[in-house]
Write an enzyme that holds these catalytic residues in place. Structure first.
Site, PDB file in Angstrom:
ATOM      1  N   ASP A 129       0.817  -1.215   0.000  1.00 57.82           N
ATOM      2  CA  ASP A 129       0.000   0.000   0.000  1.00 57.82           C
ATOM      3  C   ASP A 129       0.850   1.265   0.000  1.00 57.82           C
ATOM      4  OD1 ASP A 129      -2.192  -1.637   0.202  1.00 57.82           O
ATOM      5  OD2 ASP A 129      -2.934  -0.804   2.087  1.00 57.82           O
ATOM      6  N   HIS A 179       3.812  -2.212   3.300  1.00 54.10           N
ATOM      7  CA  HIS A 179       3.823  -0.850   2.755  1.00 54.10           C
ATOM      8  C   HIS A 179       5.143  -0.587   2.047  1.00 54.10           C
ATOM      9  CE1 HIS A 179       0.746  -0.790   5.904  1.00 54.10           C
ATOM     10  NE2 HIS A 179       0.186   0.200   5.234  1.00 54.10           N
TER      11      HIS A 179
END
Length: 257
Positions: A63, A209
């Site tokens: 993400d 991430h």
């Protein structure tokens, strides 16, 4: 002697409740779907939303990118491991870094939508949600040359407006079954591996991430450092690792692919 009926007015508290009731209803309808953030609930009741797929496969997702300071390091690491993943991108970052966005796709990874910007959805704003998710899906498709399929909202918070926005954009919402807690200032490769080891099983979707843009500065290095051991450990357990497109999300557990 006749007595006039006594008229009792409503109390201030009652009047306030009457005024606020419609707003409370709207707020409940707006934020109610966010209960799907609870991992146990979505794994048990909504396995497709949790990213549950084929029991011998793990979907690897990232993400908050694309980020030129960090995403290229993940692309190189994934190349070295021979793994492809799904990257949930922010629309405003795609516009800012189109060449990097194209590079992610050209190196074989799947591109998905993380919204236009990384904001919290506490106030109802269905029109804005719809416009921003549709816009993000459009720019991801235009820059990469491939129409995105998946949507994961920032913070994993799905409101009624975000559900509707995803449907309008032709996207399927998907969250995760395990994460590395790699966004904190004290995250380390060891801590990321430890958390993943307790949460991730075959058929799961892993959230990491590839950017620290919305989290602690430099925390992406924890995920990057943990990545080789995580992938090798999954392979040693007899699991394959890849993007959501290869995960069989929505397929009944144990069913042949």
């Amino acid at each position: 002697m006749s007595l006039s009926p006594v008229r009792y007015g409503r109390s201030p508290a009652w009047r306030a409740m009457t005024v606020l009731a419609p707003f409370a209803t709207v707020a409940a309808l707006h934020i109610g779907p966010a209960v799907t953030w609870l991992p146990g609930l979505r794994r048990g009741v909504l396995p497709g939303l949790a990213g549950t797929g084929h029991p011998r496969h793990v979907a690897l997702t990232f993400d908050d990118g694309p980020d030129p300071a960090s995403t290229p390091h993940f692309l190189d690491a994934l190349d070295g491991l021979g793994v492809r993943a799904t990257f949930f991108l922010l629309g405003e970052s795609v516009v800012r870094h189109p060449a990097l966005t194209r590079a992610i796709a050209e190196r074989g990874h799947e591109l998905a939508v993380h919204g236009w910007r990384h904001d919290r959805p506490w106030l109802p704003r269905p029109a804005r949600d719809r416009a921003e998710v549709v816009r993000a899906a459009r720019v991801v498709g235009e820059v990469s040359g491939s129409r995105p399929r998946w949507y994961r909202p920032p913070y994993g918070i799905l409101t009624s407006g975000r559900w509707a926005a995803a449907r309008t954009a032709g996207l399927r919402p998907v969250l995760w079954t395990a994460w590395g807690r790699d966004w904190t200032a004290d995250a380390s490769p060891a801590s990321v591996r430890a958390v993943i080891g307790t949460e991730l099983r075959g058929g799961g979707t892993l959230l990491l991430h590839d950017s620290d843009r919305t989290s602690a500065p430099g925390c992406w290095r924890a995920a990057l450092g943990a990545l080789p051991d995580v992938v090798l450990g999954l392979r040693e357990a007899g699991l394959s690792v890849g993007p959501l497109a290869e995960h069989g999300t929505g397929v009944r557990r144990g069913a042949p692919r």
